[in-house]
Design a protein around this motif. Structure first.
Motif, PDB file in Angstrom:
ATOM      1  N   PRO A  99     -57.387 -10.962   3.397  1.00 48.20           N
ATOM      2  CA  PRO A  99     -58.380 -12.026   3.247  1.00 48.20           C
ATOM      3  C   PRO A  99     -59.460 -11.927   4.329  1.00 48.20           C
ATOM      4  O   PRO A  99     -59.222 -11.419   5.418  1.00 48.20           O
ATOM      5  CB  PRO A  99     -57.565 -13.305   3.418  1.00 48.20           C
ATOM      6  CG  PRO A  99     -56.385 -12.901   4.213  1.00 48.20           C
ATOM      7  CD  PRO A  99     -56.087 -11.480   3.829  1.00 48.20           C
ATOM      8  N   THR A 100     -60.618 -12.455   3.987  1.00 50.78           N
ATOM      9  CA  THR A 100     -61.697 -12.482   4.965  1.00 50.78           C
ATOM     10  C   THR A 100     -61.452 -13.619   5.963  1.00 50.78           C
ATOM     11  O   THR A 100     -60.587 -14.469   5.750  1.00 50.78           O
ATOM     12  CB  THR A 100     -63.055 -12.712   4.274  1.00 50.78           C
ATOM     13  OG1 THR A 100     -63.036 -14.005   3.651  1.00 50.78           O
ATOM     14  CG2 THR A 100     -63.341 -11.646   3.247  1.00 50.78           C
ATOM     15  N   LYS A 101     -62.236 -13.625   7.021  1.00 52.66           N
ATOM     16  CA  LYS A 101     -62.096 -14.669   8.042  1.00 52.66           C
ATOM     17  C   LYS A 101     -62.369 -16.040   7.432  1.00 52.66           C
ATOM     18  O   LYS A 101     -61.673 -17.019   7.732  1.00 52.66           O
ATOM     19  CB  LYS A 101     -63.053 -14.387   9.190  1.00 52.66           C
ATOM     20  CG  LYS A 101     -62.915 -15.325  10.361  1.00 52.66           C
ATOM     21  CD  LYS A 101     -63.853 -14.931  11.480  1.00 52.66           C
ATOM     22  CE  LYS A 101     -63.725 -15.882  12.647  1.00 52.66           C
ATOM     23  NZ  LYS A 101     -64.601 -15.513  13.759  1.00 52.66           N
ATOM     24  N   ASP A 102     -63.365 -16.125   6.551  1.00 49.66           N
ATOM     25  CA  ASP A 102     -63.688 -17.400   5.904  1.00 49.66           C
ATOM     26  C   ASP A 102     -62.548 -17.882   5.001  1.00 49.66           C
ATOM     27  O   ASP A 102     -62.257 -19.074   4.950  1.00 49.66           O
ATOM     28  CB  ASP A 102     -64.974 -17.278   5.082  1.00 49.66           C
ATOM     29  CG  ASP A 102     -66.210 -17.130   5.945  1.00 49.66           C
ATOM     30  OD1 ASP A 102     -66.164 -17.550   7.118  1.00 49.66           O
ATOM     31  OD2 ASP A 102     -67.227 -16.591   5.452  1.00 49.66           O
ATOM     32  N   GLN A 103     -61.914 -16.964   4.289  1.00 54.41           N
ATOM     33  CA  GLN A 103     -60.791 -17.335   3.421  1.00 54.41           C
ATOM     34  C   GLN A 103     -59.620 -17.851   4.243  1.00 54.41           C
ATOM     35  O   GLN A 103     -58.959 -18.826   3.861  1.00 54.41           O
ATOM     36  CB  GLN A 103     -60.355 -16.141   2.574  1.00 54.41           C
ATOM     37  CG  GLN A 103     -61.336 -15.763   1.493  1.00 54.41           C
ATOM     38  CD  GLN A 103     -60.949 -14.471   0.792  1.00 54.41           C
ATOM     39  OE1 GLN A 103     -60.333 -13.589   1.388  1.00 54.41           O
ATOM     40  NE2 GLN A 103     -61.327 -14.358  -0.473  1.00 54.41           N
ATOM     41  N   VAL A 104     -59.352 -17.208   5.362  1.00 54.76           N
ATOM     42  CA  VAL A 104     -58.251 -17.651   6.236  1.00 54.76           C
ATOM     43  C   VAL A 104     -58.558 -19.033   6.801  1.00 54.76           C
ATOM     44  O   VAL A 104     -57.690 -19.916   6.826  1.00 54.76           O
ATOM     45  CB  VAL A 104     -58.008 -16.628   7.377  1.00 54.76           C
ATOM     46  CG1 VAL A 104     -57.037 -17.178   8.398  1.00 54.76           C
ATOM     47  CG2 VAL A 104     -57.503 -15.316   6.808  1.00 54.76           C
ATOM     48  N   LEU A 105     -59.803 -19.245   7.234  1.00 51.67           N
ATOM     49  CA  LEU A 105     -60.198 -20.533   7.780  1.00 51.67           C
ATOM     50  C   LEU A 105     -60.076 -21.621   6.715  1.00 51.67           C
ATOM     51  O   LEU A 105     -59.558 -22.712   6.979  1.00 51.67           O
ATOM     52  CB  LEU A 105     -61.623 -20.461   8.311  1.00 51.67           C
ATOM     53  CG  LEU A 105     -62.157 -21.716   8.985  1.00 51.67           C
ATOM     54  CD1 LEU A 105     -61.338 -22.032  10.234  1.00 51.67           C
ATOM     55  CD2 LEU A 105     -63.613 -21.546   9.333  1.00 51.67           C
ATOM     56  N   GLU A 106     -60.537 -21.334   5.495  1.00 55.00           N
ATOM     57  CA  GLU A 106     -60.461 -22.302   4.401  1.00 55.00           C
ATOM     58  C   GLU A 106     -59.011 -22.646   4.061  1.00 55.00           C
ATOM     59  O   GLU A 106     -58.665 -23.817   3.879  1.00 55.00           O
ATOM     60  CB  GLU A 106     -61.172 -21.732   3.176  1.00 55.00           C
ATOM     61  CG  GLU A 106     -61.283 -22.684   2.018  1.00 55.00           C
ATOM     62  CD  GLU A 106     -62.055 -22.069   0.870  1.00 55.00           C
ATOM     63  OE1 GLU A 106     -61.528 -22.093  -0.260  1.00 55.00           O
ATOM     64  OE2 GLU A 106     -63.158 -21.557   1.102  1.00 55.00           O
ATOM     65  N   SER A 107     -58.164 -21.637   3.997  1.00 51.13           N
ATOM     66  CA  SER A 107     -56.748 -21.871   3.696  1.00 51.13           C
ATOM     67  C   SER A 107     -56.067 -22.673   4.800  1.00 51.13           C
ATOM     68  O   SER A 107     -55.269 -23.566   4.524  1.00 51.13           O
ATOM     69  CB  SER A 107     -56.012 -20.540   3.514  1.00 51.13           C
ATOM     70  OG  SER A 107     -56.531 -19.836   2.419  1.00 51.13           O
ATOM     71  N   THR A 108     -56.402 -22.371   6.041  1.00 51.13           N
ATOM     72  CA  THR A 108     -55.829 -23.095   7.173  1.00 51.13           C
ATOM     73  C   THR A 108     -56.236 -24.560   7.135  1.00 51.13           C
ATOM     74  O   THR A 108     -55.404 -25.455   7.332  1.00 51.13           O
ATOM     75  CB  THR A 108     -56.264 -22.447   8.499  1.00 51.13           C
ATOM     76  OG1 THR A 108     -55.866 -21.081   8.501  1.00 51.13           O
ATOM     77  CG2 THR A 108     -55.667 -23.158   9.686  1.00 51.13           C
ATOM     78  N   LEU A 109     -57.515 -24.807   6.865  1.00 55.73           N
ATOM     79  CA  LEU A 109     -57.994 -26.183   6.765  1.00 55.73           C
ATOM     80  C   LEU A 109     -57.294 -26.925   5.634  1.00 55.73           C
ATOM     81  O   LEU A 109     -56.914 -28.093   5.788  1.00 55.73           O
ATOM     82  CB  LEU A 109     -59.505 -26.187   6.537  1.00 55.73           C
ATOM     83  CG  LEU A 109     -60.271 -26.548   7.788  1.00 55.73           C
ATOM     84  CD1 LEU A 109     -61.483 -25.669   7.929  1.00 55.73           C
ATOM     85  CD2 LEU A 109     -60.673 -27.990   7.719  1.00 55.73           C
ATOM     86  N   LEU A 110     -57.109 -26.265   4.513  1.00 56.74           N
ATOM     87  CA  LEU A 110     -56.428 -26.874   3.378  1.00 56.74           C
ATOM     88  C   LEU A 110     -54.994 -27.250   3.735  1.00 56.74           C
ATOM     89  O   LEU A 110     -54.522 -28.340   3.404  1.00 56.74           O
ATOM     90  CB  LEU A 110     -56.455 -25.935   2.176  1.00 56.74           C
ATOM     91  CG  LEU A 110     -55.856 -26.445   0.883  1.00 56.74           C
ATOM     92  CD1 LEU A 110     -56.670 -27.624   0.371  1.00 56.74           C
ATOM     93  CD2 LEU A 110     -55.824 -25.347  -0.152  1.00 56.74           C
TER      94      LEU A 110
END
Length: 65
Positions: A25-36
């Motif tokens: 995953p990209t950095k943005d995808q990881v950040l989005e998943s973490t926030l979720l």
């Protein structure tokens, strides 16, 4: 002993081959998943705390009655 070392090398080589096939995953995808996950954790915690308080007060009411 050489059979063990050869098996270990084969394992490591095949593991590296499989890891290169993965889609990371990209950095943005990881950040989005973490926030979720954090948001879901907060919502679930609030729900559990609310149910706990309701049950606590109901049991307290029954005991003191």
């Amino acid at each position: 002993m050489t059979k063990l070392v050869g098996g270990l090398r084969s394992f490591i080589r095949s593991t590296i081959d499989e890891m290169t096939k993965c889609t990371w995953p990209t950095k943005d995808q990881v950040l989005e998943s973490t926030l979720l996950v954090i948001i879901a954790l907060v919502i679930t915690s609030i729900f559990v705390a609310g149910v706990d308080q309701i049950l606590f007060r109901a049991i307290q009411l029954v005991i003191t009655f």
